[in-house]
Write a protein that holds these residues in place. Sequence first.
Motif, PDB file in Angstrom:
ATOM      1  N   LEU A   3      14.343 -59.328 -20.959  1.00 19.40           N
ATOM      2  CA  LEU A   3      13.197 -58.818 -21.701  1.00 19.40           C
ATOM      3  C   LEU A   3      12.487 -57.671 -20.988  1.00 19.40           C
ATOM      4  O   LEU A   3      11.867 -56.825 -21.634  1.00 19.40           O
ATOM      5  N   THR A   4      12.567 -57.658 -19.661  1.00 21.42           N
ATOM      6  CA  THR A   4      11.853 -56.623 -18.902  1.00 21.42           C
ATOM      7  C   THR A   4      12.748 -55.468 -18.473  1.00 21.42           C
ATOM      8  O   THR A   4      12.254 -54.501 -17.890  1.00 21.42           O
ATOM      9  N   SER A   5      14.033 -55.548 -18.783  1.00 14.43           N
ATOM     10  CA  SER A   5      14.907 -54.476 -18.299  1.00 14.43           C
ATOM     11  C   SER A   5      15.873 -53.891 -19.333  1.00 14.43           C
ATOM     12  O   SER A   5      16.490 -52.866 -19.070  1.00 14.43           O
ATOM     13  N   LEU A   6      15.994 -54.498 -20.500  1.00 16.20           N
ATOM     14  CA  LEU A   6      16.947 -54.005 -21.498  1.00 16.20           C
ATOM     15  C   LEU A   6      16.241 -53.587 -22.779  1.00 16.20           C
ATOM     16  O   LEU A   6      15.327 -54.263 -23.246  1.00 16.20           O
ATOM     17  N   GLY A   7      16.675 -52.494 -23.380  1.00 15.96           N
ATOM     18  CA  GLY A   7      16.157 -52.067 -24.680  1.00 15.96           C
ATOM     19  C   GLY A   7      14.675 -51.769 -24.644  1.00 15.96           C
ATOM     20  O   GLY A   7      14.172 -51.172 -23.694  1.00 15.96           O
ATOM     21  N   ASP A   8      13.957 -52.162 -25.700  1.00 13.72           N
ATOM     22  CA  ASP A   8      12.504 -52.017 -25.745  1.00 13.72           C
ATOM     23  C   ASP A   8      11.917 -53.111 -24.868  1.00 13.72           C
ATOM     24  O   ASP A   8      11.819 -54.263 -25.286  1.00 13.72           O
ATOM     25  N   THR A   9      11.560 -52.762 -23.661  1.00  9.26           N
ATOM     26  CA  THR A   9      11.172 -53.764 -22.668  1.00  9.26           C
ATOM     27  C   THR A   9       9.749 -54.270 -22.878  1.00  9.26           C
ATOM     28  O   THR A   9       8.897 -53.591 -23.442  1.00  9.26           O
ATOM     29  N   LEU A  10       9.551 -55.476 -22.397  1.00  5.90           N
ATOM     30  CA  LEU A  10       8.223 -56.075 -22.325  1.00  5.90           C
ATOM     31  C   LEU A  10       7.708 -55.907 -20.903  1.00  5.90           C
ATOM     32  O   LEU A  10       8.498 -55.737 -19.971  1.00  5.90           O
ATOM     33  N   THR A  11       6.394 -55.999 -20.761  1.00  7.35           N
ATOM     34  CA  THR A  11       5.846 -56.035 -19.411  1.00  7.35           C
ATOM     35  C   THR A  11       6.177 -57.393 -18.814  1.00  7.35           C
ATOM     36  O   THR A  11       6.522 -58.345 -19.539  1.00  7.35           O
ATOM     37  N   GLU A  12       6.065 -57.504 -17.516  1.00  7.02           N
ATOM     38  CA  GLU A  12       6.351 -58.783 -16.862  1.00  7.02           C
ATOM     39  C   GLU A  12       5.421 -59.869 -17.386  1.00  7.02           C
ATOM     40  O   GLU A  12       5.845 -61.003 -17.626  1.00  7.02           O
ATOM     41  N   GLN A  13       4.147 -59.519 -17.604  1.00  5.99           N
ATOM     42  CA  GLN A  13       3.180 -60.491 -18.117  1.00  5.99           C
ATOM     43  C   GLN A  13       3.544 -60.934 -19.526  1.00  5.99           C
ATOM     44  O   GLN A  13       3.479 -62.120 -19.851  1.00  5.99           O
ATOM     45  N   GLU A  14       3.947 -59.993 -20.387  1.00  2.83           N
ATOM     46  CA  GLU A  14       4.351 -60.341 -21.751  1.00  2.83           C
ATOM     47  C   GLU A  14       5.559 -61.276 -21.730  1.00  2.83           C
ATOM     48  O   GLU A  14       5.606 -62.265 -22.469  1.00  2.83           O
ATOM     49  N   ALA A  15       6.519 -60.982 -20.857  1.00  2.00           N
ATOM     50  CA  ALA A  15       7.708 -61.831 -20.743  1.00  2.00           C
ATOM     51  C   ALA A  15       7.324 -63.219 -20.245  1.00  2.00           C
ATOM     52  O   ALA A  15       7.800 -64.227 -20.765  1.00  2.00           O
ATOM     53  N   ASN A  16       6.455 -63.271 -19.222  1.00  2.00           N
ATOM     54  CA  ASN A  16       5.994 -64.567 -18.695  1.00  2.00           C
ATOM     55  C   ASN A  16       5.299 -65.389 -19.772  1.00  2.00           C
ATOM     56  O   ASN A  16       5.537 -66.596 -19.894  1.00  2.00           O
ATOM     57  N   ASP A  17       4.434 -64.730 -20.563  1.00  3.04           N
ATOM     58  CA  ASP A  17       3.708 -65.427 -21.629  1.00  3.04           C
ATOM     59  C   ASP A  17       4.671 -65.982 -22.679  1.00  3.04           C
ATOM     60  O   ASP A  17       4.534 -67.118 -23.129  1.00  3.04           O
ATOM     61  N   LEU A  18       5.646 -65.183 -23.045  1.00  6.35           N
ATOM     62  CA  LEU A  18       6.633 -65.604 -24.043  1.00  6.35           C
ATOM     63  C   LEU A  18       7.445 -66.795 -23.550  1.00  6.35           C
ATOM     64  O   LEU A  18       7.639 -67.776 -24.274  1.00  6.35           O
ATOM     65  N   ILE A  19       7.886 -66.729 -22.318  1.00  5.80           N
ATOM     66  CA  ILE A  19       8.694 -67.809 -21.745  1.00  5.80           C
ATOM     67  C   ILE A  19       7.850 -69.068 -21.571  1.00  5.80           C
ATOM     68  O   ILE A  19       8.319 -70.183 -21.835  1.00  5.80           O
ATOM     69  N   LYS A  20       6.596 -68.879 -21.168  1.00  8.54           N
ATOM     70  CA  LYS A  20       5.694 -70.030 -21.022  1.00  8.54           C
ATOM     71  C   LYS A  20       5.495 -70.708 -22.374  1.00  8.54           C
ATOM     72  O   LYS A  20       5.548 -71.934 -22.484  1.00  8.54           O
ATOM     73  N   GLU A  21       5.286 -69.899 -23.418  1.00 10.73           N
ATOM     74  CA  GLU A  21       5.105 -70.445 -24.767  1.00 10.73           C
ATOM     75  C   GLU A  21       6.353 -71.193 -25.228  1.00 10.73           C
ATOM     76  O   GLU A  21       6.268 -72.199 -25.928  1.00 10.73           O
ATOM     77  N   ALA A  22       7.511 -70.709 -24.824  1.00  7.59           N
ATOM     78  CA  ALA A  22       8.777 -71.346 -25.199  1.00  7.59           C
ATOM     79  C   ALA A  22       9.072 -72.578 -24.357  1.00  7.59           C
ATOM     80  O   ALA A  22       9.977 -73.345 -24.667  1.00  7.59           O
ATOM     81  N   GLY A  23       8.350 -72.772 -23.273  1.00  8.99           N
ATOM     82  CA  GLY A  23       8.543 -73.949 -22.441  1.00  8.99           C
ATOM     83  C   GLY A  23       9.603 -73.775 -21.367  1.00  8.99           C
ATOM     84  O   GLY A  23      10.252 -74.739 -20.975  1.00  8.99           O
ATOM     85  N   GLY A  24       9.818 -72.561 -20.903  1.00  4.77           N
ATOM     86  CA  GLY A  24      10.809 -72.322 -19.845  1.00  4.77           C
ATOM     87  C   GLY A  24      12.109 -71.825 -20.429  1.00  4.77           C
ATOM     88  O   GLY A  24      12.193 -70.691 -20.878  1.00  4.77           O
ATOM     89  N   ASP A  25      13.114 -72.669 -20.428  1.00  2.00           N
ATOM     90  CA  ASP A  25      14.379 -72.290 -21.050  1.00  2.00           C
ATOM     91  C   ASP A  25      14.159 -72.155 -22.563  1.00  2.00           C
ATOM     92  O   ASP A  25      13.362 -72.882 -23.150  1.00  2.00           O
ATOM     93  N   VAL A  26      14.880 -71.245 -23.171  1.00  2.00           N
ATOM     94  CA  VAL A  26      14.653 -70.957 -24.582  1.00  2.00           C
ATOM     95  C   VAL A  26      15.850 -71.390 -25.421  1.00  2.00           C
ATOM     96  O   VAL A  26      16.977 -70.973 -25.171  1.00  2.00           O
TER      97      VAL A  26
END
Length: 137
Positions: free
Chosen positions: A101-124
């Motif tokens: 999420l932070t390195s390919l295509g339209d990237t997210l910031t590290e915080q955005e990626a962390n928030d998304l993964i946290k919301e998903a509960g870790g593994d997705v």
Amino acid sequence: MAQGLSSAQEEEYRIAFQFFDKENTGTLNKDGAQMLLRSIGEDPNEHAQLCNGHLDVNTFIQNRREKWMQAQSLAEVKQAFSVFDKQRNGRIPGDSLKYYLTSLGDTLTEQEANDLIKEAGGDVDYNSFAETMLKAN
């Protein structure tokens, strides 16, 4: 991706519609629309806009086209996520997903990626994630 319903599929939906259009008015009332939806395996409660008492065949066919396109989009998104599923278990580890999420295509910031993964509960679980993502759009 294919362009939509085939003419044969559209004709099948037209025939199903006509079966419930007992008075040949070109529209179905609420009960007729609900029976039509049930007959094709749909839950009428999920299609309240079609069960307003004035469902015409063109609106019904357009709804089926949209449903088909959504299903195709979902399959494509799931297939795209499956590339990152190294274990072939339907899940992407959170740390791997963060990297993608932070390195390919339209990237997210590290915080955005962390928030998304946290919301998903870790593994997705990417199948569920893809469904949620497409419903939001």
